[in-house]
Design a protein around this motif. Structure first.
Motif: not given
Length: 477
Positions: A437-465
């Motif tokens: 899953l790619t975030l369209d920015t520069y920097g080190h680490g993606s969590r907490g920098k995008s609602a889209c990324v964080d939503a996928w983390l929620d889905r992944y841990f809760a549902q395996g998606a």
């Protein structure tokens, strides 16, 4: 390791010289957690004793310090997520909430890996005066042949002190051993499969775990992905193989493009000026600071690890171009020297490196042609591995494609100077079942920098998606 912090700590002469003794036998059963009476507010603290060596049961034990951030919805709790912030050498005992949803439905547990923080540690120095050589040896890079020879000599003094004083733990700090500790924690928390979020070096811990224990993988989210093949194997210095410096110009250009209409400085001319000699700036507290070429590269590198630091980077570069402009103050306190050197032992145990220190010069110059300044800054991080003879029989160096449950990878496509985007792309192809899953920015680490990324983390841990191949998220800022 974070050489920038090592240098600052050595300059201040601030380091704990406590002996990192091996832990005594635990009062609880071998896999039982001993909970402690006091802890940071909101957390529950404890420790777990694990074997010093998983190959020699008679070698004694070491202590892992841990803390649990309880789920806010205990009635609806889905289990435990283990956390690692990176490093090696970084303490992460008190894990963040990750996302509001994950904090609600999962306990989040982190531990200081062996060698780090409140866990059993090595120590290399027996006299505060010995820290003076650390300032010269680590966290910098040479610009001349004379400086190169001095850095090699100083680095050898540091690694000799570590070999004399660190004790048996120094040879049991590989990531293979740390991954086995993580499995002991999984058992201790009664989790049938491992749920885990790791950033940076924490991704290498997960990659190692997934291939040592493929059947025990539940959900592994790897943020800022290390390429495990390049981390562990190859003839060049490991810090050259990873090619973080190649993302330096890409991240810098993203910053400069965004800054173009507001920034009145010439970046290359600033570096040209610094190569001729230091520049004295005045920071926002009124303190005068002498900035060398190496200091500047270290700070620029640090600012580029988070796109949200762009205002501070712009102010720093403007101050170098015009010393009448105030520079942002340096942040961060002195690091734990013993932890960072424990992280160094991990890195040198894991990674194949040349044994001749002189070859770093040529690799640094090759890297400099790719990423000016960033190349030698990166390459010289692993110089201690040329003369530090640590070796762990628990080391794991592949294969990396054992079948597992799906693994989620997160990376920033505009450049990551610590874990380059190309490494995440290679790792997606390397692991048996990974999705990037790619975030369209520069920097080190993606969590907490995008609602889209964080939503996928929620889905992944809760549902395996996992997201569809090629999914791109936008940053919030």
């Amino acid at each position: 390791m974070t050489p920038r912090n090592l240098r600052a700590a050595a300059a201040l002469g601030a380091a704990a010289l406590a002996v990192g003794a091996l832990a005594p036998a635990a009062a609880a059963s071998p896999t039982g957690i001993v909970w402690e009476d006091t802890c940071q507010a909101g957390y529950q603290c404890g420790h777990l004793d694990v074997p010093l060596s998983y190959q020699d049961s008679s070698a004694g034990t070491v202590r892992l310090a841990l803390a649990r951030l309880p789920a806010t919805d205990q009635a609806g709790k889905l289990g435990t997520i283990f956390y690692n912030p990176g490093g090696p050498g970084s303490s992460g005992r008190f894990a963040p909430a990750l996302t509001p949803s994950l904090h609600a439905r999962f306990d989040i547990v982190d531990f200081d890996p062996r060698g780090v923080g409140a866990s059993s540690k090595i120590h290399c120095f027996t006299d505060p005066a010995q820290l003076e050589v650390l300032q010269r040896a680590l966290g910098t890079f040479p610009l001349t042949r004379a400086a190169e020879q001095q850095q090699i000599a100083d680095t050898r003094v540091v690694t000799d002190l570590c070999e004399q004083n660190a004790g048996p733990l120094a040879n049991h700090l590989s990531t293979g051993t740390i991954a086995r500790d993580l499995d002991r924690l999984r058992v201790a928390f009664d989790e049938p499969k491992l749920r885990y979020y790791g950033k940076s070096y924490g991704t290498y811990v997960a990659e190692t775990y997934a291939n040592l224990f493929p059947g025990r993988v539940g959900s592994l989210a790897l943020d800022a992905v290390d390429d495990p093949v390049r981390w562990s194997t190859g003839p060049a210095p490991m810090s050259y193989r990873l090619q973080g410096f190649a993302d330096g110009p890409r991240a810098l250009q993203s910053f400069l493009d965004a800054c173009a209409s507001r920034c009145a400085f010439d970046y290359d001319e600033i570096l040209n000026r610094l190569e001729r000699g230091p520049i004295t700036v005045t920071d926002m507290t009124g303190r005068q600071v002498v900035v060398t070429y190496q200091n500047a590269i270290a700070r620029i590198h640090g600012y580029l690890t988070d796109a949200r630091s762009a205002p501070e980077l712009a102010a720093f570069l403007q101050a170098l171009a015009d010393p009448a402009s105030p520079a942002p103050a340096s942040t961060g306190g002195p690091p734990d020297i013993d932890s960072l050197l424990g992280g160094g032992a991990t890195l040198c145990s894991d990674a194949a490196n040349p044994r001749e220190p002189a070859v770093w010069w040529d690799f640094a110059h090759r890297a400099d042609r790719v990423g000016r300044g960033f190349g030698p800054f990166d390459v010289y991080k692993t110089l201690p591995c040329a003369t530090w003879g640590v070796a762990d029989t628990g080391r794991y160096a592949g294969p990396w494609n054992h079948p597992t449950a799906p693994i989620l990878l997160l990376a920033n496509r505009q450049g990551d100077l610590e874990t380059p985007y190309a490494g995440a792309q290679r790792t997606e192809r390397l692991l048996a079942d990974a999705r990037l899953l790619t975030l369209d920015t520069y920097g080190h680490g993606s969590r907490g920098k995008s609602a889209c990324v964080d939503a996928w983390l929620d889905r992944y841990f809760a549902q395996g998606a996992v997201p569809a191949p090629g999914t791109l998220c936008a940053p919030e800022e």
